[in-house]
Design an enzyme around this catalytic site. Sequence first.
Site, mmCIF file in Angstrom:
data_model
loop_
_atom_site.group_PDB
_atom_site.id
_atom_site.type_symbol
_atom_site.label_atom_id
_atom_site.label_comp_id
_atom_site.label_asym_id
_atom_site.label_seq_id
_atom_site.Cartn_x
_atom_site.Cartn_y
_atom_site.Cartn_z
ATOM 1 N N ARG A 149 4.296 0.659 2.097
ATOM 2 C CA ARG A 149 5.081 1.277 1.026
ATOM 3 C C ARG A 149 6.253 2.011 1.654
ATOM 4 N NH1 ARG A 149 2.332 5.230 -3.263
ATOM 5 N NH2 ARG A 149 2.248 6.685 -1.541
ATOM 6 N N SER A 167 -0.458 -1.071 -10.824
ATOM 7 C CA SER A 167 -0.683 0.330 -11.171
ATOM 8 C C SER A 167 -0.841 0.440 -12.675
ATOM 9 C CB SER A 167 0.510 1.189 -10.729
ATOM 10 O OG SER A 167 0.597 1.249 -9.333
ATOM 11 N N LYS A 179 2.281 12.517 -4.747
ATOM 12 C CA LYS A 179 2.987 12.425 -6.032
ATOM 13 C C LYS A 179 2.481 13.534 -6.954
ATOM 14 C CE LYS A 179 4.015 7.499 -5.894
ATOM 15 N NZ LYS A 179 3.938 6.232 -6.630
#
Length: 193
Positions: A34, A98, A128
């Site tokens: 990522r 997701s 996050k």
Amino acid sequence: MKLRGLYAITPEEAGMLDKVRQALDGGIALLQYRRKQRDLQEAREVAALARRHGVPLIVNDDVELALALGAQGVHLGRDDGDLGAARRRLPGRILGASCYNDAELARRAIGAGADYVAFGSVFASPTKPAAVRAPLALFAIGLEVPLCAIGGITVDNASQVLAAGADLIAVVSDLFDAPDIAARAAQYRRLFA
């Protein structure tokens, strides 16, 4: 391919290759590359490490990069592209989606060809902090694909998501910020034994 175990997600930091190597040495089940800013050389090095360790590489948000690397799959969020189109571009490869805290979104993702769906943040997440929270009850709704828990997971609370029905535990901070990354990965691996 059985999707079960620790799903390590690379941290957004320079010099993460040594950390990835340590996580692979500790026995992770899946590795997700990522990076919001694409770094093709780094991605190639991560792919080579995963290949040498026999661990499937999943690329976050980027079907083209997954194809270029020969990755075993891609993971897409709600705004990262069409799952059906990704499935057509990546036949026989892993497609993850997701689904945040939304069971109906998960059902649609499965209908579009997702091989696993991710719910989270299941706990407060340092990666996050503004992420929507997903209740553990989502892991008991009876979907026909493996379920991935993400967000704020640590070795101390991981057993809660496993007990709730998660097949995969996606971790960034608790793994890659550990003083001994390989040992931390092994701790997670033992939870699945």
